[in-house]
Motif scaffolding. Structure first.
Motif, PDB file in Angstrom:
ATOM      1  N   THR A  75      -0.134  10.592   1.236  1.00  0.00           N
ATOM      2  CA  THR A  75      -0.795   9.714   2.200  1.00  0.00           C
ATOM      3  C   THR A  75      -1.418  10.497   3.346  1.00  0.00           C
ATOM      4  O   THR A  75      -1.977   9.920   4.238  1.00  0.00           O
ATOM      5  CB  THR A  75       0.200   8.715   2.790  1.00  0.00           C
ATOM      6  OG1 THR A  75       1.171   9.437   3.559  1.00  0.00           O
ATOM      7  CG2 THR A  75       0.915   7.953   1.695  1.00  0.00           C
ATOM      8  N   THR A  91      -2.385   0.527  10.601  1.00  0.00           N
ATOM      9  CA  THR A  91      -2.038   1.889  10.204  1.00  0.00           C
ATOM     10  C   THR A  91      -0.550   2.083  10.397  1.00  0.00           C
ATOM     11  O   THR A  91      -0.038   2.003  11.515  1.00  0.00           O
ATOM     12  CB  THR A  91      -2.807   2.926  11.029  1.00  0.00           C
ATOM     13  OG1 THR A  91      -4.204   2.691  10.883  1.00  0.00           O
ATOM     14  CG2 THR A  91      -2.482   4.328  10.541  1.00  0.00           C
ATOM     15  N   ALA A 102       0.850  -1.194   0.000  1.00  0.00           N
ATOM     16  CA  ALA A 102       0.000   0.000   0.000  1.00  0.00           C
ATOM     17  C   ALA A 102       0.882   1.239   0.000  1.00  0.00           C
ATOM     18  O   ALA A 102       2.036   1.204   0.436  1.00  0.00           O
ATOM     19  CB  ALA A 102      -0.918   0.001   1.216  1.00  0.00           C
ATOM     20  N   GLY A 103       0.319   2.332  -0.488  1.00  0.00           N
ATOM     21  CA  GLY A 103       1.057   3.584  -0.492  1.00  0.00           C
ATOM     22  C   GLY A 103       0.543   4.512  -1.557  1.00  0.00           C
ATOM     23  O   GLY A 103      -0.279   4.135  -2.392  1.00  0.00           O
ATOM     24  N   SER A 104       1.034   5.730  -1.558  1.00  0.00           N
ATOM     25  CA  SER A 104       0.648   6.700  -2.577  1.00  0.00           C
ATOM     26  C   SER A 104       1.544   7.916  -2.472  1.00  0.00           C
ATOM     27  O   SER A 104       2.417   7.991  -1.607  1.00  0.00           O
ATOM     28  CB  SER A 104      -0.819   7.111  -2.402  1.00  0.00           C
ATOM     29  OG  SER A 104      -0.951   7.992  -1.293  1.00  0.00           O
ATOM     30  N   ASN A 137       2.091  11.184   6.612  1.00  0.00           N
ATOM     31  CA  ASN A 137       2.825   9.980   7.025  1.00  0.00           C
ATOM     32  C   ASN A 137       1.904   8.955   7.675  1.00  0.00           C
ATOM     33  O   ASN A 137       2.214   8.405   8.741  1.00  0.00           O
ATOM     34  CB  ASN A 137       3.973  10.349   7.981  1.00  0.00           C
ATOM     35  CG  ASN A 137       5.100   9.354   7.934  1.00  0.00           C
ATOM     36  OD1 ASN A 137       4.887   8.178   7.649  1.00  0.00           O
ATOM     37  ND2 ASN A 137       6.296   9.812   8.213  1.00  0.00           N
ATOM     38  N   THR A 138       0.767   8.709   7.057  1.00  0.00           N
ATOM     39  CA  THR A 138      -0.177   7.719   7.546  1.00  0.00           C
ATOM     40  C   THR A 138      -0.640   6.867   6.381  1.00  0.00           C
ATOM     41  O   THR A 138      -1.052   7.408   5.358  1.00  0.00           O
ATOM     42  CB  THR A 138      -1.416   8.393   8.176  1.00  0.00           C
ATOM     43  OG1 THR A 138      -0.992   9.200   9.268  1.00  0.00           O
ATOM     44  CG2 THR A 138      -2.408   7.365   8.667  1.00  0.00           C
ATOM     45  N   GLN A 139      -0.551   5.553   6.534  1.00  0.00           N
ATOM     46  CA  GLN A 139      -0.969   4.673   5.455  1.00  0.00           C
ATOM     47  C   GLN A 139      -1.683   3.448   6.024  1.00  0.00           C
ATOM     48  O   GLN A 139      -1.109   2.720   6.827  1.00  0.00           O
ATOM     49  CB  GLN A 139       0.218   4.227   4.617  1.00  0.00           C
ATOM     50  CG  GLN A 139      -0.143   3.280   3.490  1.00  0.00           C
ATOM     51  CD  GLN A 139      -1.081   3.909   2.487  1.00  0.00           C
ATOM     52  OE1 GLN A 139      -0.827   4.983   1.957  1.00  0.00           O
ATOM     53  NE2 GLN A 139      -2.198   3.234   2.217  1.00  0.00           N
ATOM     54  N   GLY A 182       3.127   4.234   9.811  1.00  0.00           N
ATOM     55  CA  GLY A 182       3.663   5.582   9.665  1.00  0.00           C
ATOM     56  C   GLY A 182       3.995   6.219  10.995  1.00  0.00           C
ATOM     57  O   GLY A 182       4.286   5.528  11.971  1.00  0.00           O
ATOM     58  N   ALA A 226       8.757   6.878   4.046  1.00  0.00           N
ATOM     59  CA  ALA A 226       8.086   8.044   3.482  1.00  0.00           C
ATOM     60  C   ALA A 226       9.077   9.154   3.174  1.00  0.00           C
ATOM     61  O   ALA A 226      10.105   9.304   3.842  1.00  0.00           O
ATOM     62  CB  ALA A 226       7.041   8.555   4.468  1.00  0.00           C
TER      63      ALA A 226
END
Lengths: 120, 250
Positions: free
Chosen positions: B129, B199, B124-126, B132-134, B201, B149
Protein backbone atom coordinates in the motif's frame (compact mmCIF):
# COMPACT_ATOMS: atom_id res chain seq x y z
CA UNK A 1 11.27 -8.58 6.85
CA UNK A 2 13.94 -5.99 7.45
CA UNK A 3 17.41 -6.26 6.03
CA UNK A 4 19.89 -8.58 7.64
CA UNK A 5 19.41 -11.68 9.72
CA UNK A 6 18.59 -12.52 13.31
CA UNK A 7 21.86 -10.80 14.19
CA UNK A 8 20.94 -7.21 15.11
CA UNK A 9 24.40 -6.09 14.00
CA UNK A 10 23.34 -6.77 10.40
CA UNK A 11 20.94 -3.86 10.84
CA UNK A 12 23.40 -1.72 12.76
CA UNK A 13 21.48 -2.27 15.98
CA UNK A 14 22.97 -3.19 19.38
CA UNK A 15 20.07 -5.62 20.03
CA UNK A 16 16.76 -6.77 18.65
CA UNK A 17 13.63 -5.19 20.08
CA UNK A 18 10.12 -6.46 20.73
CA UNK A 19 7.39 -3.92 21.41
CA UNK A 20 3.73 -4.53 22.15
CA UNK A 21 1.20 -1.77 22.83
CA UNK A 22 -2.55 -1.98 23.48
CA UNK A 23 -5.21 0.27 24.93
CA UNK A 24 -4.70 2.99 22.36
CA UNK A 25 -1.01 3.04 23.22
CA UNK A 26 -1.53 3.52 26.95
CA UNK A 27 0.06 0.19 27.81
CA UNK A 28 3.34 -0.93 26.31
CA UNK A 29 6.13 -3.40 26.95
CA UNK A 30 9.57 -3.36 25.33
CA UNK A 31 11.94 -6.32 25.39
CA UNK A 32 15.54 -6.37 24.17
CA UNK A 33 17.25 -9.53 23.02
CA UNK A 34 20.40 -10.61 21.26
CA UNK A 35 21.02 -13.44 18.80
CA UNK A 36 22.04 -16.91 19.93
CA UNK A 37 24.23 -17.44 16.86
CA UNK A 38 22.08 -20.42 15.90
CA UNK A 39 18.44 -19.51 15.27
CA UNK A 40 17.16 -18.26 11.94
CA UNK A 41 14.17 -16.24 10.88
CA UNK A 42 12.48 -19.33 9.54
CA UNK A 43 12.02 -20.61 13.07
CA UNK A 44 11.86 -17.25 14.76
CA UNK A 45 14.98 -15.48 15.96
CA UNK A 46 16.07 -16.36 19.47
CA UNK A 47 18.70 -15.28 21.93
CA UNK A 48 19.23 -13.99 25.45
CA UNK A 49 17.56 -10.91 26.83
CA UNK A 50 20.14 -8.16 27.10
CA UNK A 51 20.52 -4.83 28.83
CA UNK A 52 21.13 -1.65 26.98
CA UNK A 53 24.17 0.44 27.81
CA UNK A 54 24.60 3.93 29.13
CA UNK A 55 23.12 5.86 31.99
CA UNK A 56 19.45 5.07 32.43
CA UNK A 57 19.52 2.53 29.64
CA UNK A 58 20.75 -0.61 31.39
CA UNK A 59 17.52 -2.53 31.20
CA UNK A 60 16.19 -5.49 29.23
CA UNK A 61 12.46 -5.02 29.78
CA UNK A 62 10.51 -1.78 30.06
CA UNK A 63 6.82 -1.39 30.81
CA UNK A 64 4.35 1.46 31.08
CA UNK A 65 0.66 1.73 31.86
CA UNK A 66 -0.67 5.24 31.38
CA UNK A 67 -4.27 4.06 31.68
CA UNK A 68 -6.56 3.36 34.61
CA UNK A 69 -6.88 -0.41 34.24
CA UNK A 70 -4.50 -3.11 35.39
CA UNK A 71 -2.98 -5.05 32.51
CA UNK A 72 -1.28 -8.43 32.49
CA UNK A 73 1.56 -9.49 30.21
CA UNK A 74 1.07 -13.14 29.29
CA UNK A 75 3.78 -15.25 27.72
CA UNK A 76 4.63 -18.86 27.01
CA UNK A 77 8.14 -19.94 27.89
CA UNK A 78 10.42 -22.09 25.77
CA UNK A 79 9.43 -25.12 27.81
CA UNK A 80 5.74 -24.34 27.58
CA UNK A 81 5.40 -22.53 30.89
CA UNK A 82 2.77 -19.84 31.14
CA UNK A 83 3.87 -16.69 32.93
CA UNK A 84 2.06 -13.49 33.86
CA UNK A 85 3.54 -10.11 34.72
CA UNK A 86 1.25 -7.49 36.26
CA UNK A 87 1.36 -3.89 35.05
CA UNK A 88 -0.63 -1.63 37.33
CA UNK A 89 -2.11 1.73 36.34
CA UNK A 90 0.54 4.41 36.52
CA UNK A 91 3.39 1.91 36.26
CA UNK A 92 6.48 3.06 34.40
CA UNK A 93 9.47 0.88 35.07
CA UNK A 94 12.30 -1.28 33.83
CA UNK A 95 13.95 -4.52 34.85
CA UNK A 96 17.41 -5.79 34.08
CA UNK A 97 18.15 -9.07 32.36
CA UNK A 98 19.11 -10.56 35.73
CA UNK A 99 15.86 -9.47 37.28
CA UNK A 100 13.98 -10.80 34.27
CA UNK A 101 15.81 -14.12 34.47
CA UNK A 102 14.80 -14.45 38.11
CA UNK A 103 11.19 -14.35 36.90
CA UNK A 104 11.83 -16.90 34.18
CA UNK A 105 12.41 -14.58 31.24
CA UNK A 106 15.83 -15.59 29.97
CA UNK A 107 15.60 -15.77 26.18
CA UNK A 108 13.35 -14.34 23.48
CA UNK A 109 11.69 -17.72 23.31
CA UNK A 110 10.56 -17.19 26.90
CA UNK A 111 8.20 -14.45 25.67
CA UNK A 112 6.44 -16.46 23.00
CA UNK A 113 2.71 -15.84 22.48
CA UNK A 114 3.13 -12.38 24.00
CA UNK A 115 -0.14 -10.62 24.83
CA UNK A 116 -1.32 -7.78 27.05
CA UNK A 117 -4.81 -8.20 28.45
CA UNK A 118 -7.00 -6.99 31.27
CA UNK A 119 -7.57 -10.60 32.29
CA UNK A 120 -5.13 -12.02 34.85
CA UNK B 1 -22.72 4.97 14.47
CA UNK B 2 -21.43 1.42 14.62
CA UNK B 3 -20.19 0.48 18.06
CA UNK B 4 -17.45 -1.98 19.00
CA UNK B 5 -18.92 -4.31 21.60
CA UNK B 6 -15.57 -5.98 22.23
CA UNK B 7 -12.19 -6.42 20.60
CA UNK B 8 -8.85 -8.00 21.22
CA UNK B 9 -5.97 -9.72 19.47
CA UNK B 10 -3.96 -12.88 19.56
CA UNK B 11 -0.24 -12.72 20.11
CA UNK B 12 1.54 -11.25 17.11
CA UNK B 13 4.55 -13.56 17.44
CA UNK B 14 2.60 -16.73 16.83
CA UNK B 15 4.57 -19.44 15.06
CA UNK B 16 2.14 -22.36 15.08
CA UNK B 17 0.00 -23.12 12.05
CA UNK B 18 -3.23 -22.42 13.93
CA UNK B 19 -4.21 -20.40 16.98
CA UNK B 20 -7.33 -20.17 19.11
CA UNK B 21 -8.83 -17.14 20.77
CA UNK B 22 -11.15 -18.20 23.56
CA UNK B 23 -14.37 -16.76 24.89
CA UNK B 24 -15.53 -14.26 22.31
CA UNK B 25 -19.12 -13.34 23.13
CA UNK B 26 -21.48 -12.53 20.28
CA UNK B 27 -25.15 -11.59 20.35
CA UNK B 28 -27.84 -12.03 17.73
CA UNK B 29 -27.16 -9.42 15.07
CA UNK B 30 -23.55 -8.78 16.02
CA UNK B 31 -20.90 -8.73 13.31
CA UNK B 32 -17.53 -10.44 13.95
CA UNK B 33 -14.53 -9.12 12.01
CA UNK B 34 -11.18 -10.92 11.91
CA UNK B 35 -8.01 -9.44 10.44
CA UNK B 36 -5.05 -11.80 10.07
CA UNK B 37 -1.61 -10.37 9.40
CA UNK B 38 1.60 -12.24 8.58
CA UNK B 39 5.23 -11.26 8.30
CA UNK B 40 6.13 -12.77 4.92
CA UNK B 41 3.73 -13.85 2.19
CA UNK B 42 5.50 -17.10 1.28
CA UNK B 43 4.02 -20.32 -0.01
CA UNK B 44 1.73 -21.86 0.80
CA UNK B 45 -0.69 -18.94 0.83
CA UNK B 46 -3.67 -19.99 2.93
CA UNK B 47 -7.21 -18.69 2.72
CA UNK B 48 -8.58 -21.17 5.20
CA UNK B 49 -11.57 -19.61 6.90
CA UNK B 50 -11.72 -19.30 10.69
CA UNK B 51 -13.85 -21.78 12.60
CA UNK B 52 -15.57 -21.54 15.95
CA UNK B 53 -17.01 -23.72 18.67
CA UNK B 54 -20.74 -23.79 19.26
CA UNK B 55 -23.05 -22.83 16.42
CA UNK B 56 -20.87 -22.26 13.37
CA UNK B 57 -20.73 -18.75 11.98
CA UNK B 58 -20.44 -18.20 8.24
CA UNK B 59 -17.15 -16.46 7.46
CA UNK B 60 -16.90 -14.33 4.34
CA UNK B 61 -13.48 -13.47 2.98
CA UNK B 62 -13.54 -9.75 2.25
CA UNK B 63 -9.95 -9.21 1.14
CA UNK B 64 -6.82 -11.31 0.71
CA UNK B 65 -3.43 -10.03 -0.40
CA UNK B 66 -1.39 -11.23 -2.08
CA UNK B 67 -3.46 -13.84 -3.87
CA UNK B 68 -0.36 -15.90 -4.58
CA UNK B 69 2.91 -16.29 -2.72
CA UNK B 70 5.10 -13.20 -2.87
CA UNK B 71 8.13 -13.30 -0.61
CA UNK B 72 9.27 -9.89 0.46
CA UNK B 73 5.77 -8.62 1.20
CA UNK B 74 3.51 -8.88 4.19
CA UNK B 75 0.31 -10.91 4.24
CA UNK B 76 -3.20 -9.74 5.05
CA UNK B 77 -6.59 -11.46 5.01
CA UNK B 78 -9.89 -10.04 6.28
CA UNK B 79 -13.03 -11.97 7.29
CA UNK B 80 -16.52 -11.04 8.48
CA UNK B 81 -19.11 -13.29 10.11
CA UNK B 82 -22.59 -12.20 11.22
CA UNK B 83 -24.00 -13.80 14.34
CA UNK B 84 -27.57 -15.07 14.39
CA UNK B 85 -27.63 -16.07 18.04
CA UNK B 86 -26.13 -15.25 21.40
CA UNK B 87 -23.20 -17.47 22.35
CA UNK B 88 -19.63 -17.43 23.58
CA UNK B 89 -17.27 -19.01 21.10
CA UNK B 90 -13.65 -20.02 20.73
CA UNK B 91 -12.36 -18.94 17.33
CA UNK B 92 -9.57 -20.81 15.54
CA UNK B 93 -7.59 -19.05 12.82
CA UNK B 94 -5.04 -20.49 10.42
CA UNK B 95 -1.70 -18.90 9.63
CA UNK B 96 -2.33 -17.17 6.30
CA UNK B 97 1.02 -18.08 4.74
CA UNK B 98 3.99 -20.43 4.96
CA UNK B 99 6.78 -20.17 7.51
CA UNK B 100 9.88 -19.61 5.40
CA UNK B 101 11.60 -16.34 6.10
CA UNK B 102 9.46 -15.70 9.15
CA UNK B 103 6.65 -17.73 10.70
CA UNK B 104 5.25 -14.77 12.65
CA UNK B 105 1.58 -13.95 12.39
CA UNK B 106 -1.44 -13.00 14.47
CA UNK B 107 -4.99 -11.73 14.26
CA UNK B 108 -7.07 -8.86 15.53
CA UNK B 109 -10.82 -9.27 16.05
CA UNK B 110 -13.71 -6.91 16.64
CA UNK B 111 -17.38 -7.55 17.48
CA UNK B 112 -19.68 -4.83 16.17
CA UNK B 113 -22.82 -4.49 18.27
CA UNK B 114 -26.19 -5.44 16.87
CA UNK B 115 -28.45 -2.53 16.15
CA UNK B 116 -25.58 -0.15 15.52
CA UNK B 117 -24.50 -1.40 12.09
CA UNK B 118 -25.99 -2.11 8.71
CA UNK B 119 -23.42 -4.55 7.44
CA UNK B 120 -20.34 -4.09 5.29
CA UNK B 121 -19.72 -1.26 2.86
CA UNK B 122 -16.46 -0.71 1.00
CA UNK B 123 -13.31 -2.78 1.45
CA UNK B 124 -9.83 -1.78 0.29
CA UNK B 125 -6.26 -2.94 0.66
CA UNK B 126 -3.35 -4.67 -1.00
CA UNK B 127 0.01 -6.29 -0.42
CA UNK B 128 1.87 -3.06 -1.06
CA UNK B 129 0.00 0.00 0.00
CA UNK B 130 2.95 2.30 -0.03
CA UNK B 131 3.97 2.98 3.54
CA UNK B 132 0.81 2.22 5.56
CA UNK B 133 -1.51 4.34 3.44
CA UNK B 134 -4.75 3.13 1.92
CA UNK B 135 -7.43 5.09 0.12
CA UNK B 136 -11.01 3.94 0.59
CA UNK B 137 -14.25 5.46 -0.64
CA UNK B 138 -16.96 4.98 1.94
CA UNK B 139 -20.47 4.41 0.72
CA UNK B 140 -22.48 5.57 3.71
CA UNK B 141 -22.53 8.42 6.19
CA UNK B 142 -21.06 7.97 9.67
CA UNK B 143 -19.54 4.59 8.87
CA UNK B 144 -16.87 2.97 11.01
CA UNK B 145 -13.52 2.07 9.45
CA UNK B 146 -11.47 -0.85 10.80
CA UNK B 147 -8.25 -2.33 9.58
CA UNK B 148 -4.59 -2.89 9.98
CA UNK B 149 -1.21 -3.44 8.37
CA UNK B 150 1.78 -5.72 8.40
CA UNK B 151 5.01 -3.79 7.79
CA UNK B 152 7.59 -6.05 6.17
CA UNK B 153 10.36 -3.52 6.87
CA UNK B 154 9.71 -3.73 10.64
CA UNK B 155 10.22 0.02 10.98
CA UNK B 156 10.33 1.30 14.55
CA UNK B 157 6.88 2.68 15.35
CA UNK B 158 7.70 4.10 18.78
CA UNK B 159 6.85 7.53 17.35
CA UNK B 160 3.84 6.78 15.20
CA UNK B 161 1.04 8.98 13.94
CA UNK B 162 -2.39 7.80 12.81
CA UNK B 163 -4.01 9.59 9.93
CA UNK B 164 -6.93 11.93 10.62
CA UNK B 165 -10.38 11.01 9.32
CA UNK B 166 -13.34 13.29 9.99
CA UNK B 167 -11.32 15.21 12.55
CA UNK B 168 -10.26 12.16 14.54
CA UNK B 169 -7.09 10.07 14.72
CA UNK B 170 -9.21 7.11 15.77
CA UNK B 171 -8.19 4.35 18.13
CA UNK B 172 -5.20 2.04 18.01
CA UNK B 173 -6.06 -1.51 19.03
CA UNK B 174 -2.68 -3.17 18.53
CA UNK B 175 0.90 -2.20 17.84
CA UNK B 176 3.56 -4.89 17.74
CA UNK B 177 7.13 -4.89 16.52
CA UNK B 178 9.90 -7.45 16.44
CA UNK B 179 12.78 -5.62 14.81
CA UNK B 180 14.04 -8.87 13.27
CA UNK B 181 10.63 -9.86 11.87
CA UNK B 182 7.82 -7.32 11.23
CA UNK B 183 5.66 -4.56 12.64
CA UNK B 184 1.88 -4.72 13.02
CA UNK B 185 -0.76 -2.00 13.36
CA UNK B 186 -4.52 -2.36 13.96
CA UNK B 187 -6.80 0.66 14.28
CA UNK B 188 -10.35 1.95 13.95
CA UNK B 189 -12.24 5.16 13.30
CA UNK B 190 -15.67 5.29 14.94
CA UNK B 191 -17.18 7.83 12.53
CA UNK B 192 -15.71 8.46 9.12
CA UNK B 193 -18.18 11.27 8.43
CA UNK B 194 -19.89 11.84 5.11
CA UNK B 195 -19.54 9.17 2.44
CA UNK B 196 -16.59 9.71 0.18
CA UNK B 197 -12.85 9.36 -0.15
CA UNK B 198 -10.83 8.70 3.00
CA UNK B 199 -7.17 7.88 3.67
CA UNK B 200 -6.55 5.17 6.23
CA UNK B 201 -3.31 4.26 7.97
CA UNK B 202 -0.34 5.92 9.61
CA UNK B 203 1.60 8.92 8.33
CA UNK B 204 4.56 8.02 10.51
CA UNK B 205 6.89 6.27 10.74
CA UNK B 206 7.96 6.47 7.12
CA UNK B 207 9.73 3.77 5.20
CA UNK B 208 7.16 1.05 5.83
CA UNK B 209 6.31 -1.60 3.28
CA UNK B 210 2.87 -2.72 4.26
CA UNK B 211 0.19 -5.21 3.42
CA UNK B 212 -2.96 -3.46 4.59
CA UNK B 213 -6.72 -4.06 4.67
CA UNK B 214 -9.49 -1.66 5.70
CA UNK B 215 -13.23 -2.29 5.88
CA UNK B 216 -16.21 0.03 6.13
CA UNK B 217 -18.97 -0.89 8.58
CA UNK B 218 -22.16 0.94 7.69
CA UNK B 219 -24.10 2.77 10.36
CA UNK B 220 -27.51 1.38 11.23
CA UNK B 221 -30.37 3.07 9.44
CA UNK B 222 -32.31 5.47 11.64
CA UNK B 223 -35.52 3.93 12.97
CA UNK B 224 -38.56 5.06 10.99
CA UNK B 225 -41.21 6.84 13.04
CA UNK B 226 -44.18 4.64 13.96
CA UNK B 227 -47.30 5.36 11.98
CA UNK B 228 -50.66 3.78 11.46
CA UNK B 229 -54.35 4.22 12.24
CA UNK B 230 -55.21 5.61 15.62
CA UNK B 231 -58.02 3.81 17.40
CA UNK B 232 -59.95 5.82 19.91
CA UNK B 233 -61.97 4.29 22.66
CA UNK B 234 -64.17 6.03 25.17
CA UNK B 235 -66.11 4.52 28.08
CA UNK B 236 -67.64 5.29 31.42
CA UNK B 237 -66.10 4.14 34.70
CA UNK B 238 -67.42 0.79 36.02
CA UNK B 239 -68.99 2.54 38.99
CA UNK B 240 -71.35 4.25 36.62
CA UNK B 241 -70.07 7.74 37.08
CA UNK B 242 -69.88 10.09 34.18
CA UNK B 243 -66.09 9.94 34.10
CA UNK B 244 -64.71 8.96 30.73
CA UNK B 245 -61.34 7.98 29.45
CA UNK B 246 -59.84 8.34 26.05
CA UNK B 247 -57.23 5.85 24.86
CA UNK B 248 -55.33 6.22 21.63
CA UNK B 249 -53.09 3.53 20.24
CA UNK B 250 -51.72 2.21 17.01
Amino acid sequence: MPIGTCDPATRGDPYNVIQLAVGNGDVMVTIRYDWDQISTRDTGCDGPLVNGTGIGNTWAVAYVNAGETTYYMHTTGRNGQSRTFTINPGANGTITKSQAAAQGYVNRSDVDNLTLTTEP
Amino acid sequence: MPTIASSNASAWNLTAATAVYNSISVANGDLLIILSLGANAVSPISTTAPTNTGTALTYTQRLTAPAVAHSGFGRVILWTAPSNSAQTINVTCTRPMGSAGSPFWGFQWWVIAAGTHNGVGAVAGSEDTGSNTQAITTTGANSMLLGGASDWNAVDGTSRTRRTINGSTGTEHSYFRDSAQYTVYAQSYADAGAAGSKTFGYSAPVGQLTALAVIEILAAAAAAPKKGPIVVGAYNSPVGSSAARLDAYW
